[in-house]
Design a protein around this motif. Structure first.
Motif, PDB file in Angstrom:
ATOM      1  N   ILE A  86      -5.577   6.913  -0.221  1.00  0.00           N
ATOM      2  CA  ILE A  86      -5.546   6.270   1.339  1.00  0.00           C
ATOM      3  C   ILE A  86      -4.155   6.616   1.623  1.00  0.00           C
ATOM      4  CG2 ILE A  86      -5.214   3.907   2.322  1.00  0.00           C
ATOM      5  CD1 ILE A  86      -7.259   2.991   0.404  1.00  0.00           C
ATOM      6  N   PHE A  87      -3.231   6.588   1.075  1.00  0.00           N
ATOM      7  CA  PHE A  87      -1.884   7.108   1.607  1.00  0.00           C
ATOM      8  C   PHE A  87      -1.967   8.530   1.976  1.00  0.00           C
ATOM      9  CE2 PHE A  87      -0.420   3.349  -0.966  1.00  0.00           C
ATOM     10  CZ  PHE A  87       0.692   2.675   0.189  1.00  0.00           C
ATOM     11  N   ALA A  88      -2.670   9.348   1.239  1.00  0.00           N
ATOM     12  CA  ALA A  88      -2.492  10.737   1.550  1.00  0.00           C
ATOM     13  C   ALA A  88      -3.438  10.936   2.898  1.00  0.00           C
ATOM     14  CB  ALA A  88      -3.320  11.370   0.403  1.00  0.00           C
ATOM     15  N   ALA A 285      -8.315   0.524   2.100  1.00  0.00           N
ATOM     16  CA  ALA A 285      -7.608   1.042   3.302  1.00  0.00           C
ATOM     17  C   ALA A 285      -7.230  -0.108   4.411  1.00  0.00           C
ATOM     18  CB  ALA A 285      -8.600   2.307   3.614  1.00  0.00           C
ATOM     19  N   ASP A 286      -8.108  -0.860   4.801  1.00  0.00           N
ATOM     20  CA  ASP A 286      -7.911  -1.691   5.803  1.00  0.00           C
ATOM     21  C   ASP A 286      -6.951  -2.943   5.344  1.00  0.00           C
ATOM     22  OD1 ASP A 286      -9.918  -0.458   7.245  1.00  0.00           O
ATOM     23  OD2 ASP A 286     -11.453  -2.036   6.609  1.00  0.00           O
ATOM     24  N   LEU A 287      -6.992  -3.277   4.226  1.00  0.00           N
ATOM     25  CA  LEU A 287      -5.826  -4.026   3.806  1.00  0.00           C
ATOM     26  C   LEU A 287      -4.387  -3.466   3.718  1.00  0.00           C
ATOM     27  CD1 LEU A 287      -4.863  -6.679   1.987  1.00  0.00           C
ATOM     28  CD2 LEU A 287      -5.406  -5.588   0.125  1.00  0.00           C
ATOM     29  N   PRO A 295       0.570   3.884   8.342  1.00  0.00           N
ATOM     30  CA  PRO A 295       0.985   3.701   9.760  1.00  0.00           C
ATOM     31  C   PRO A 295      -0.249   3.780  10.493  1.00  0.00           C
ATOM     32  CG  PRO A 295       1.364   6.023   9.062  1.00  0.00           C
ATOM     33  CD  PRO A 295       1.013   5.332   7.762  1.00  0.00           C
ATOM     34  N   ARG A 296      -1.351   4.280  10.187  1.00  0.00           N
ATOM     35  CA  ARG A 296      -2.438   4.063  10.961  1.00  0.00           C
ATOM     36  C   ARG A 296      -3.867   3.834  10.135  1.00  0.00           C
ATOM     37  NH1 ARG A 296      -5.341   9.081  10.568  1.00  0.00           N
ATOM     38  NH2 ARG A 296      -4.201  10.722   9.391  1.00  0.00           N
ATOM     39  N   PRO A 297      -4.765   3.343  10.632  1.00  0.00           N
ATOM     40  CA  PRO A 297      -6.033   2.968  10.000  1.00  0.00           C
ATOM     41  C   PRO A 297      -6.674   4.484   9.745  1.00  0.00           C
ATOM     42  CG  PRO A 297      -6.416   2.867  12.296  1.00  0.00           C
ATOM     43  CD  PRO A 297      -5.042   2.907  12.122  1.00  0.00           C
ATOM     44  N   VAL A 298      -7.342   4.340   8.368  1.00  0.00           N
ATOM     45  CA  VAL A 298      -8.021   5.841   8.015  1.00  0.00           C
ATOM     46  C   VAL A 298      -9.753   5.386   7.572  1.00  0.00           C
ATOM     47  CG1 VAL A 298      -5.912   6.587   6.938  1.00  0.00           C
ATOM     48  CG2 VAL A 298      -7.671   5.259   5.567  1.00  0.00           C
TER      49      VAL A 298
END
Length: 310
Positions: A86-88, A285-287, A295-298
């Motif tokens: 998710i960070f990636a 990811a939303d959490l 910095p942005r939704p994925v």
């Protein structure tokens, strides 16, 4: 043991890649479970030998570093907990989810020393907590704090890898430590560490097998062969715990009873990325986005590859 690897090799011969030879670079962690076992036994190398494909194993301290290498083109395949991809993704890395492990419940935990006054997650407010940034421990802490009505801003995060965090925990420079097995089992043995919270009652977090987009597009059958190897190893490992302990203890470098505790808290294996797994990872990811950790939704669904098992 011999029968197991003979069976794995037979299956691999049916699915091995035809065509030009290549090198598959696999990232793994020291406490990497099935990948560690497969590396020790050479089963993956045997699977790809008929096609002339070679295998390179590259060790990483944790998932975030592995995904940096995946992005740089230094590896093709690896495994991490739920947060690193998710960070990636949030950093623009085109990581592909190719398979999932059953989510852990008790094999990752927030721990304190036995004489600590901290007994609940709410009592972590204002405390110094060591964990690896971007790891599964990061998610566990965020989810546990969220359930207790707190956020990371209510505690003092100390970003440390397992080795450095253990030293800080031992020396008393942190109040709590969030970590995964086998480091968790080792801390429980060494310090009689007390669990404040694990994943019980929280958002579940699968482990994931991940690949570069280039590798998936270039060699989808190689990806499937790797996952079949892992699936077969998982079936055997769940039925032969004592042999797994004997195999992994010298490889991981911790006592056999620590490995026994670790393996007893999890189910080994790999599953295709189905709709439920994708949806759960999207919740993670939303959490992270709500908590302003990315910095942005994925979007997870666009990064999931469907493994069609033989």
């Amino acid at each position: 043991m011999k029968k197991f690897f003979t069976a794995v090799l037979a299956m691999a011969l049916l699915t091995a890649l035809p065509g030009r030879a290549e090198t598959i670079r696999i990232g793994f962690q020291k406490g990497g479970g099935l990948l560690t076992a497969l590396k020790r036994q050479g089963a993956v190398e045997k699977a790809f030998a008929p096609s002339g494909t070679t295998v390179r194993w590259i060790e990483f301290p944790a998932g975030p570093q592995m995904l940096e290498a995946l992005n740089a083109g230094s590896i093709d395949f690896g495994t991490t907990g739920a947060p690193p991809p998710i960070f990636a993704q949030a950093a623009g890395i085109d990581v592909v989810y190719v398979g999932a492990e059953p989510p852990p419940v008790a094999s990752e935990a927030i721990i304190v020393k036995p004489d600590s006054p901290i007994r609940t997650v709410a009592q972590l407010k204002g405390k110094r907590i060591a964990f690896a940034k971007g790891s599964g421990s990061h998610l566990l802490l965020v989810a546990a704090l969220n359930k207790a009505g707190l956020t990371l801003r209510d505690v003092k995060p100390i970003f440390l890898g397992p080795s450095e965090a253990r030293a800080a925990f031992d020396g008393g420079s942190v109040d709590a430590w969030v970590v995964w097995d086998p480091y968790l089992a080792a801390a429980q043995k060494s310090y009689n560490a007390r669990v404040v919270a694990d994943y019980t009652g929280l958002l579940q977090a699968n482990g994931f097998y991940l690949a570069s987009r280039a590798f998936v597009q270039r060699s989808p059958r190689a990806v499937a062969t790797l996952l079949e190897q892992i699936a077969q190893a998982g079936k055997w490992a769940n039925a032969h715990r004592e042999e797994m302990v004997a195999m992994m203890a010298p490889q991981v470098g911790v006592p056999p009873d620590v490995i026994t505790t670790w393996l007893g808290r999890q189910t080994a294996g790999v599953m295709p990325m189905d709709a439920a797994i994708v949806a759960n990872q999207q919740k993670v990811a939303d959490l992270f986005y709500r908590e302003k950790l990315i910095p942005r939704p994925v979007t997870i669904a666009t990064q999931a590859w469907t493994w069609r098992r033989q």
